[in-house]
Design a protein around this motif. Structure first.
Motif, mmCIF file in Angstrom:
data_model
loop_
_atom_site.group_PDB
_atom_site.id
_atom_site.type_symbol
_atom_site.label_atom_id
_atom_site.label_comp_id
_atom_site.label_asym_id
_atom_site.label_seq_id
_atom_site.Cartn_x
_atom_site.Cartn_y
_atom_site.Cartn_z
ATOM 1 N N VAL A 205 0.831 -1.205 0.000
ATOM 2 C CA VAL A 205 0.000 0.000 0.000
ATOM 3 C C VAL A 205 0.865 1.253 0.000
ATOM 4 N N SER A 206 0.550 2.165 -0.940
ATOM 5 C CA SER A 206 1.182 3.489 -0.972
ATOM 6 C C SER A 206 0.067 4.528 -0.971
ATOM 7 N N PHE A 207 0.324 5.617 -0.261
ATOM 8 C CA PHE A 207 -0.738 6.626 -0.109
ATOM 9 C C PHE A 207 -0.125 8.010 0.050
ATOM 10 N N ALA A 208 -0.788 9.012 -0.568
ATOM 11 C CA ALA A 208 -0.366 10.414 -0.443
ATOM 12 C C ALA A 208 -1.607 11.290 -0.326
ATOM 13 N N TYR A 209 -1.575 12.227 0.624
ATOM 14 C CA TYR A 209 -2.664 13.210 0.719
ATOM 15 C C TYR A 209 -2.594 14.181 -0.451
ATOM 16 N N GLU B 22 -0.555 14.736 -4.265
ATOM 17 C CA GLU B 22 0.185 13.997 -5.287
ATOM 18 C C GLU B 22 1.678 14.349 -5.236
ATOM 19 N N GLY B 23 2.496 13.304 -5.263
ATOM 20 C CA GLY B 23 3.937 13.513 -5.267
ATOM 21 C C GLY B 23 4.556 13.562 -3.889
ATOM 22 N N ASN B 24 3.743 13.450 -2.841
ATOM 23 C CA ASN B 24 4.274 13.493 -1.473
ATOM 24 C C ASN B 24 3.729 12.302 -0.688
ATOM 25 N N ASP B 25 4.310 11.113 -0.960
ATOM 26 C CA ASP B 25 3.807 9.878 -0.357
ATOM 27 C C ASP B 25 4.036 9.879 1.152
ATOM 28 N N ILE B 26 2.956 9.554 1.868
ATOM 29 C CA ILE B 26 3.025 9.411 3.323
ATOM 30 C C ILE B 26 3.341 7.966 3.682
ATOM 31 N N LEU B 27 2.720 7.021 2.944
ATOM 32 C CA LEU B 27 3.007 5.587 3.119
ATOM 33 C C LEU B 27 3.641 5.072 1.829
ATOM 34 N N LYS B 28 4.690 4.259 1.972
ATOM 35 C CA LYS B 28 5.443 3.813 0.808
ATOM 36 C C LYS B 28 5.563 2.300 0.815
ATOM 37 N N ASP B 29 4.750 1.655 -0.006
ATOM 38 C CA ASP B 29 4.830 0.207 -0.207
ATOM 39 C C ASP B 29 4.771 -0.553 1.128
ATOM 40 N N ILE B 30 3.720 -0.271 1.892
ATOM 41 C CA ILE B 30 3.536 -0.894 3.204
ATOM 42 C C ILE B 30 2.872 -2.259 3.043
ATOM 43 N N THR B 31 3.447 -3.270 3.688
ATOM 44 C CA THR B 31 2.857 -4.608 3.693
ATOM 45 C C THR B 31 2.953 -5.184 5.105
ATOM 46 N N ASN C 258 8.951 4.594 9.903
ATOM 47 C CA ASN C 258 9.895 5.703 9.711
ATOM 48 C C ASN C 258 9.708 6.241 8.292
ATOM 49 N N HIS C 259 9.175 7.493 8.206
ATOM 50 C CA HIS C 259 8.949 8.131 6.906
ATOM 51 C C HIS C 259 8.134 7.249 5.955
ATOM 52 N N GLY C 260 7.118 6.632 6.491
ATOM 53 C CA GLY C 260 6.181 5.898 5.647
ATOM 54 C C GLY C 260 6.580 4.471 5.322
ATOM 55 N N THR C 261 7.603 3.957 5.943
ATOM 56 C CA THR C 261 8.009 2.563 5.710
ATOM 57 C C THR C 261 8.129 1.846 7.050
ATOM 58 N N ILE C 262 7.978 0.511 7.012
ATOM 59 C CA ILE C 262 8.140 -0.292 8.217
ATOM 60 C C ILE C 262 9.615 -0.691 8.322
ATOM 61 N N MET C 263 10.276 -0.097 9.321
ATOM 62 C CA MET C 263 11.712 -0.375 9.457
ATOM 63 C C MET C 263 11.988 -1.510 10.436
ATOM 64 N N GLU C 264 11.051 -1.772 11.375
ATOM 65 C CA GLU C 264 11.223 -2.884 12.311
ATOM 66 C C GLU C 264 9.855 -3.490 12.597
#
Length: 676
Positions: free
Chosen positions: A437-441, A443-452, A640-646
């Motif tokens: 899942v990727s999402f931006a409020y 366009e061009g400023n993604d809040i979530l980046k390829d979250i699974t 962290n910045h829209g990605t799951i780091m841990e």
């Protein structure tokens, strides 16, 4: 095809067309009855008051009340003669200045009259008459007037009777039209408020609350004035002017045609006024919305304003908006003042100049072109004609204000609403899966980046991270306040997009960091006035989360009134009530949005107990600020910045000594310092 504002206003009026139609019929009848007045006055003057100036026939017998005795002879007016009357001779009564003269022969009634050496000289285009005339005394004159008294009383009685009937129809018209207007506005406000609740959350993010409130209240009130006063005035004036023009044509076609010149002047003026006033009103209505938004924001943040001594700066901002409103309101007033009053006066004066010229010039010659009664009727009708003209011109500012307000209201009603589908779906277990899942409020400023990630039914998953890491965005997507641009979200292997938002949320519950309390009672804040939540269920939910400990001490207990935003309750008490609200609705998926962030340490233990009750048997997603509250979570996701780091359990993440470990150590250190 786009529907205009006027068409939409008409569509709302069409809903109540039956009552409006009856009201308009009453209006037509009332106007028709009122406009009989000048005609009755014309007949009263021509036939009865000055009707004595006429030919009088000498008759043999006094066989009715129309016969008059004068110097031993019997006379009847020429228009009162019947076939059975035997005419002996003809006499004439003429008026010169304020005296009446009896002439014992037949002469014309029209022409120039004067007295010379005891003789009456009458000049007509065809011939000049010189006749002997006897000046009539008051008693003799009264004999000739006496037959008219009955007719005068009859006409006056008829006029009063018609006015009373007209008053009844006028009342019915006013009542029906105003009742219809209020019903139209009630429906419009209901539609507007219902529509607001179907709009996506993004609309409310972009629209300050004060501006939305202004459209629901102020703008609809302006539209109410349109239906109640403006349109009623326009309709009344239209029928009134139509009736007057019909009467003018019946009296004199030539002058009626001249009077029609008023119509294009009024239409041109309305068009010009609409052009300028429309622009001014748009700014005024926008300024009113901005003022409402400013006031709402100031009231909500008054404690901050006073704490930081920003009263002067806040007032300056308000004054700037207020000055803008004042400036354009002044332009509207100037526009109306320079034109409305002057326009009607100029039109009235022109009409009366034409009237005097037409009638006066025609009356100077030997023969008068009209009777006194016609002159009176024309003056009366012309005076009456300018009253609806004045009403029309005076209502133009309100008309333009209402048009602008209508366009603002219909802007909201035209906003694309969410699809509503309330059909019940079976309670899902709560297996949640985010798949790339990727999402931006924006366009061009993604809040979530390829979250699974995946959370199984009954598990508790916590999301931690710094501000802006995307924690709240995950919850917004799960609740379908927004939809992702990429990827899919599944619950029990079913994409959330296959359900309507209402179906998806029917088995979800949420507890926010700042629990919102509605004006009402403690119980109503738990049940949310849902018929499916009984009083017993609400009380049991409150007891289950431990809220009964403070509720039982309140004067009215569970019926204790809750003020706006629940300011009479502490933060912990409000939070317990919000827990009970979520528990009463028994959701399959529970979202806790930093529900313990603002709770003091002493209350936290009580809140944790309530949370344990609340999470039991359901999938729980927690946005956590205090890491100490999520140590028992089945899964913890560090963003962290829209990605799951841990990702992992509390102990696993501590052992990894990564970002989560660093955050935990910082909080533990801060807690130790506070303890010291």
């Amino acid at each position: 095809m786009k529907t205009s504002t006027e068409q939409k206003l008409f569509q709302y009026a069409w809903i109540f067309r039956k009552q409006i139609f009856i009201g308009l019929v009453c209006l037509v009848i009332a106007v028709a009855l009122e406009l009989t007045g000048p005609f009755i006055a014309k007949r009263l003057i021509d036939q009865h008051i000055i009707g004595i100036e006429n030919q009088w026939y000498q008759v043999q017998e006094n066989n009715d009340d129309q016969t008059v005795s004068y110097e031993g002879k019997l006379y009847k007016r020429s228009d009162r003669i019947e076939e059975t009357d035997e005419i002996v001779s003809t006499a004439t009564i003429l008026q010169i200045e304020r005296s009446y003269y009896f002439i014992d022969e037949e002469i014309p009634l029209t022409g120039s009259r004067k007295l010379e050496e005891g003789a009456l000289i009458l000049e007509t285009p065809e011939k000049t008459y010189s006749v002997v005339a006897d000046q009539m005394t008051i008693p003799h004159l009264y004999h000739f007037f006496r037959p008219e008294v009955t007719g005068i009383y009859r006409l006056l009685t008829l006029y009063v009777f018609l006015l009373l009937i007209a008053a009844g129809f006028q009342f019915a018209h006013t009542f029906l039209l105003q009742q219809s207007s209020n019903r139209i506005i009630r429906k419009m406000r209901d539609d507007l408020f219902a529509h607001l609740q179907k709009l996506p959350i993004q609309f409310f993010v972009n629209q300050p609350a004060g501006k939305v409130v202004a459209r629901v209240t102020n703008d609809t009130e302006a539209i109410r004035e349109l239906y109640v006063k403006v349109l009623a005035t326009f309709v009344t004036s239209f029928f009134y002017m139509t009736g007057i023009y019909i009467a003018l044509f019946l009296l004199d076609v030539k002058l009626a045609l001249m009077s029609l010149g008023l119509v294009p002047i009024i239409l041109i003026w309305m068009s010009l006024y609409k052009k300028f006033a429309g622009k001014y009103n748009k700014v005024v209505r926008t300024a009113v919305s901005d003022l409402n938004g400013n006031i709402n924001e100031a009231i909500q943040g008054m404690s901050i304003i006073q704490a930081f001594r920003q009263q002067k700066e806040t007032s300056a901002g308000f004054e700037k908006l207020n000055d803008k409103h004042f400036t354009y309101q002044k332009k509207l007033v100037r526009l109306s003042a320079l034109t409305s009053f002057n326009l009607v006066n100029v039109l009235r004066n022109i009409a009366f100049v034409a009237f005097i010229w037409y009638f006066g010039a025609g009356s100077i010659g030997p023969g008068s072109i009209v009777t006194v009664g016609v002159l009176y009727a024309f003056v009366d009708y012309l005076n009456r004609l300018f009253q609806p003209v004045t009403d029309l011109v005076n209502q133009l500012p309100q008309l333009e204000e209402a048009r602008v307000a209508s366009s603002r209201v219909f802007e909201i009603l035209d906003e694309q609403e969410e699809h509503m589908e309330d059909t019940q779906i079976d309670r899902y277990e709560g297996n949640i899966k985010f798949d790339h899942v990727s999402f931006a409020y924006e366009e061009g400023n993604d809040i979530l980046k390829d979250i699974t990630f995946e959370v199984k039914a009954g598990e508790t998953a916590a999301f931690v991270g710094h501000t802006g890491s995307g924690k709240s965005s995950i919850m917004n997507l799960l609740f379908r306040f927004y939809d992702p641009q990429k990827g899919k979200i599944f619950i029990n292997e079913t994409s959330t997009k296959e359900w309507s938002r209402q179906q998806l949320r029917s088995h979800m519950g949420i507890v926010l960091q700042g629990p919102f309390m509605f004006t009402g009672t403690i119980l109503s804040n738990v049940t949310m006035n849902d018929e499916n939540i009984s009083r017993e269920m609400a009380i049991n939910a409150l007891k289950a989360v431990g809220a009964d400990r403070f509720i039982e001490k309140l004067p009215k207990k569970y019926e204790e009134p809750v003020k706006e935003k629940g300011d009479s309750l502490s933060m912990g008490e409000r939070q317990l009530i919000s827990f009970a609200r979520a528990l009463a609705f028994d959701p399959a998926v529970l979202i806790l949005d930093e529900a313990t962030a603002n709770i003091d340490t002493e209350t936290e233990e009580l809140i944790q107990e309530a949370l344990d009750v609340l999470k039991e048997g359901r999938t729980t997603l927690v946005i956590a600020h205090r890491l100490s509250t999520i140590q028992k979570a089945d899964q913890i996701f560090v963003l962290n910045h829209g990605t799951i780091m841990e990702q992992g359990t509390h102990q696993k993440l501590i052992d990894q000594k990564g970002e989560y470990y660093r955050m935990y150590q910082m909080q533990q250190g801060a807690a130790s310092i506070k303890a010291v």
